[in-house]
Design a protein around this motif. Structure first.
Motif, mmCIF file in Angstrom:
data_model
loop_
_atom_site.group_PDB
_atom_site.id
_atom_site.type_symbol
_atom_site.label_atom_id
_atom_site.label_comp_id
_atom_site.label_asym_id
_atom_site.label_seq_id
_atom_site.Cartn_x
_atom_site.Cartn_y
_atom_site.Cartn_z
ATOM 1 N N TYR A 83 0.855 -1.177 0.000
ATOM 2 C CA TYR A 83 0.000 0.000 0.000
ATOM 3 C C TYR A 83 0.896 1.233 0.000
ATOM 4 C CZ TYR A 83 -3.767 -3.185 1.240
ATOM 5 O OH TYR A 83 -4.675 -4.201 1.228
ATOM 6 N N VAL A 118 3.580 0.375 2.893
ATOM 7 C CA VAL A 118 3.371 -0.807 3.748
ATOM 8 C C VAL A 118 3.364 -2.048 2.860
ATOM 9 C CG1 VAL A 118 1.799 -1.956 5.359
ATOM 10 C CG2 VAL A 118 1.917 0.552 5.291
ATOM 11 N N ALA A 126 2.117 -5.313 2.903
ATOM 12 C CA ALA A 126 1.188 -6.099 3.728
ATOM 13 C C ALA A 126 1.366 -7.592 3.469
ATOM 14 C CB ALA A 126 -0.248 -5.675 3.451
ATOM 15 N N TYR A 134 0.109 -13.138 14.296
ATOM 16 C CA TYR A 134 -0.257 -11.972 15.091
ATOM 17 C C TYR A 134 -1.056 -10.991 14.247
ATOM 18 C CZ TYR A 134 3.283 -13.480 18.501
ATOM 19 O OH TYR A 134 4.005 -14.176 19.419
ATOM 20 N N SER A 135 -1.772 -10.108 14.927
ATOM 21 C CA SER A 135 -2.511 -9.052 14.262
ATOM 22 C C SER A 135 -1.533 -8.191 13.438
ATOM 23 C CB SER A 135 -3.210 -8.239 15.353
ATOM 24 O OG SER A 135 -3.784 -7.123 14.802
ATOM 25 N N GLY A 136 -1.931 -7.852 12.225
ATOM 26 C CA GLY A 136 -1.063 -7.039 11.364
ATOM 27 C C GLY A 136 -0.105 -7.849 10.514
ATOM 28 N N ALA A 137 -0.178 -9.187 10.618
ATOM 29 C CA ALA A 137 0.762 -10.052 9.895
ATOM 30 C C ALA A 137 0.482 -10.086 8.393
ATOM 31 C CB ALA A 137 0.712 -11.468 10.467
ATOM 32 N N GLY A 138 -0.742 -9.713 7.985
ATOM 33 C CA GLY A 138 -1.068 -9.715 6.560
ATOM 34 C C GLY A 138 -2.116 -10.744 6.172
ATOM 35 N N LYS A 139 -2.743 -11.380 7.153
ATOM 36 C CA LYS A 139 -3.699 -12.466 6.882
ATOM 37 C C LYS A 139 -4.913 -11.980 6.088
ATOM 38 C CE LYS A 139 -4.309 -13.217 11.321
ATOM 39 N NZ LYS A 139 -3.497 -12.131 11.915
ATOM 40 N N SER A 140 -5.532 -10.895 6.577
ATOM 41 C CA SER A 140 -6.744 -10.405 5.899
ATOM 42 C C SER A 140 -6.425 -9.911 4.498
ATOM 43 C CB SER A 140 -7.381 -9.264 6.683
ATOM 44 O OG SER A 140 -7.723 -9.709 7.958
ATOM 45 N N THR A 141 -5.287 -9.271 4.357
ATOM 46 C CA THR A 141 -4.901 -8.792 3.031
ATOM 47 C C THR A 141 -4.751 -9.979 2.082
ATOM 48 O OG1 THR A 141 -3.739 -6.952 4.066
ATOM 49 C CG2 THR A 141 -3.215 -7.414 1.761
ATOM 50 N N ARG A 169 -8.076 -11.095 0.978
ATOM 51 C CA ARG A 169 -8.710 -10.166 0.024
ATOM 52 C C ARG A 169 -8.122 -10.338 -1.377
ATOM 53 N NH1 ARG A 169 -8.277 -6.446 4.247
ATOM 54 N NH2 ARG A 169 -6.610 -5.288 3.220
HETATM 55 P P1 ADP Z 1 -3.922 -9.195 9.782
HETATM 56 O O1 ADP Z 1 -5.148 -9.613 9.064
HETATM 57 O O2 ADP Z 1 -2.908 -10.281 9.910
HETATM 58 O O3 ADP Z 1 -4.210 -8.538 11.102
HETATM 59 P P2 ADP Z 1 -3.761 -7.163 7.718
HETATM 60 O O4 ADP Z 1 -3.734 -7.907 6.451
HETATM 61 O O5 ADP Z 1 -5.051 -6.550 8.152
HETATM 62 O O6 ADP Z 1 -3.178 -8.073 8.885
HETATM 63 O O7 ADP Z 1 -2.689 -6.001 7.669
HETATM 64 C C1 ADP Z 1 -1.322 -6.198 7.277
HETATM 65 C C2 ADP Z 1 -0.617 -4.849 7.201
HETATM 66 O O8 ADP Z 1 -1.096 -4.103 6.090
HETATM 67 C C3 ADP Z 1 -0.831 -3.965 8.411
HETATM 68 O O9 ADP Z 1 0.366 -3.270 8.661
HETATM 69 C C4 ADP Z 1 -1.929 -3.035 7.966
HETATM 70 O O10 ADP Z 1 -1.868 -1.824 8.662
HETATM 71 C C5 ADP Z 1 -1.626 -2.850 6.494
HETATM 72 N N1 ADP Z 1 -2.848 -2.596 5.681
HETATM 73 C C6 ADP Z 1 -3.898 -3.435 5.496
HETATM 74 N N2 ADP Z 1 -4.813 -2.896 4.683
HETATM 75 C C7 ADP Z 1 -4.350 -1.672 4.319
HETATM 76 C C8 ADP Z 1 -4.836 -0.611 3.480
HETATM 77 N N3 ADP Z 1 -6.005 -0.709 2.825
HETATM 78 N N4 ADP Z 1 -4.068 0.491 3.366
HETATM 79 C C9 ADP Z 1 -2.880 0.605 4.014
HETATM 80 N N5 ADP Z 1 -2.365 -0.357 4.800
HETATM 81 C C10 ADP Z 1 -3.078 -1.475 4.967
#
Ligand code: ADP
Length: 342
Positions: free
Chosen positions: A13, A23, A25, A44-51, A54
């Motif tokens: 991002y 970032v 991700a 851990y939270s912020g590891a990139g799982k949700s990204t 998606r």
């Molecule tokens: P998790 O699901 O493991 O908690 P995320 O995939 O939500 O992790 O996030 C991974 C990293 O990418 C984090 O540092 C988050 O802040 C960043 N991030 C996620 N989505 C966005 C976005 N749309 N814009 C900018 N940074 C993002």
């Protein structure tokens, strides 16, 4: 051929401010998910799982790399083609994301309406789905009249409506109490076994992995640092970061704070022995220590069960001559993985 194949996938991002760095991700992830898997993605939270999820769901494009679903490359596809791909992938969310003003029936029917199904077909399909999730009697209710577990069952019915081959569950049980979590996990297990749907679960909960996942990938700072069979990864994580994450979710591994307390309360060297399968070797460990003339006590421990296979960790305070302890630990390491708290 794997159902989902990721090859060197990255997603970054743009920097948020002038001084900020972009970032990353998801960072160079390669992964194969076979048809029929229940694949856990943890970290851990912020590891990139949700990204990562998606990207698989084609909600966002990857910055680089290749994502193939059922052999078809999805990076670079046009929006119209992506819509077709998304129909083959169901999503279940932590906060259910139901339409509060619509009935249960209308919520489940929604994706079918969008997909242009005929009214009679929608009715029949929704009846079938509500029966499958055990909510036939709630067809006319609205979400606020349902418990959390029931709402998630509606979420699952809706996600399955268009008969997707893949279901993505993002922290689907994290808002539920432990008992309801088990109920929803049992349903997801049936979705996998009876309907043959491949499930990708993002979670930070051991329960979820333990009850339904067959394989698991551990993410850390955008990378998949370890992946494989759930039992192997959880009983003997190899990467230091996955050891640290797995240590927080499995039973019997003292946290750094707990170790400090143990050291304060017990004399001697604090040694953790980790076992996989079979109990006989625990007895061997005790024998080795006793034969070396050492005094020891059990100060911390726990046993985990992953689909009938056990692994565990026992922490001992061992007292005696240092050189004798060193020799004994060499013998012990024949029967268990030994880590000593320093
Ligand atoms: P998790 O699901 O493991 O908690 P995320 O995939 O939500 O992790 O996030 C991974 C990293 O990418 C984090 O540092 C988050 O802040 C960043 N991030 C996620 N989505 C966005 C976005 N749309 N814009 C900018 N940074 C993002």
């Amino acid at each position: 051929m794997a159902l989902v194949t990721l090859e060197h996938v990255s997603k970054s991002y743009p920097a948020a401010g002038r001084a900020a760095e972009p970032v990353v991700a998801v960072d160079d992830v390669s992964l194969e998910i076979e048809a029929g898997d229940v694949y856990g993605i943890i970290g851990y939270s912020g590891a990139g799982k949700s990204t990562l999820v998606r990207l698989v769901n084609a909600l966002e494009p990857a910055t680089s790399g290749s994502i193939r679903i059922d052999g078809r490359e999805i990076t670079g596809l046009r929006e119209r083609e992506l819509r077709g791909i998304r129909l083959g992938i169901g999503m279940v969310f932590q906060q259910f994301e139901l339409f509060e003003a619509k009935t249960v029936r209308a919520n489940v029917a929604y994706p079918l309406k969008v997909a242009g199904w005929a009214k009679a077909d929608i009715r029949a399909r929704v009846d079938e789905l509500l029966a499958f999730v055990g909510l036939s009697d709630k067809a006319g209710a609205r979400p606020d009249q349902l418990s959390g577990g029931q709402k998630q069952r509606v979420g699952i019915a809706r996600a399955l409506a268009t008969r997707p081959r893949i279901l993505l569950a993002d922290e689907a049980t994290s808002a539920l109490d432990p008992e309801t979590t088990q109920e929803v996990l049992a349903l997801l297990k049936r979705v996998n076994e009876e309907q043959g749907v491949t499930i990708i679960v993002i979670t930070h909960e051991m329960d979820v992995i333990q009850s339904i996942a067959t394989k698991v990938a551990v993410m850390d700072r955008g990378r998949v640092i370890e992946h494989g069979d759930v039992f192997d990864v959880f009983s003997a994580p190899r990467h230091p970061s996955s050891r640290s994450f797995v240590g927080t979710v499995v039973k019997g591994v003292p946290s750094p704070t707990e170790l400090a307390v143990l050291r304060e309360r017990h004399e001697g060297r604090i040694v953790t022995c980790s076992f996989r399968d079979g109990d006989a070797r625990q007895a061997r460990v005790f024998l080795d220590l006793a034969e070396a003339g050492l005094e020891f006590e059990l100060v911390y421990g726990g046993i985990n069960d992953i689909r009938g296979r056990a692994f565990g960790h026992l922490t001992l305070a061992v007292r005696g001559d240092d050189a004798a302890i060193d020799r004994a630990l060499v013998a012990v390491s024949q029967h268990a993985d030994v880590t000593e708290a320093r």
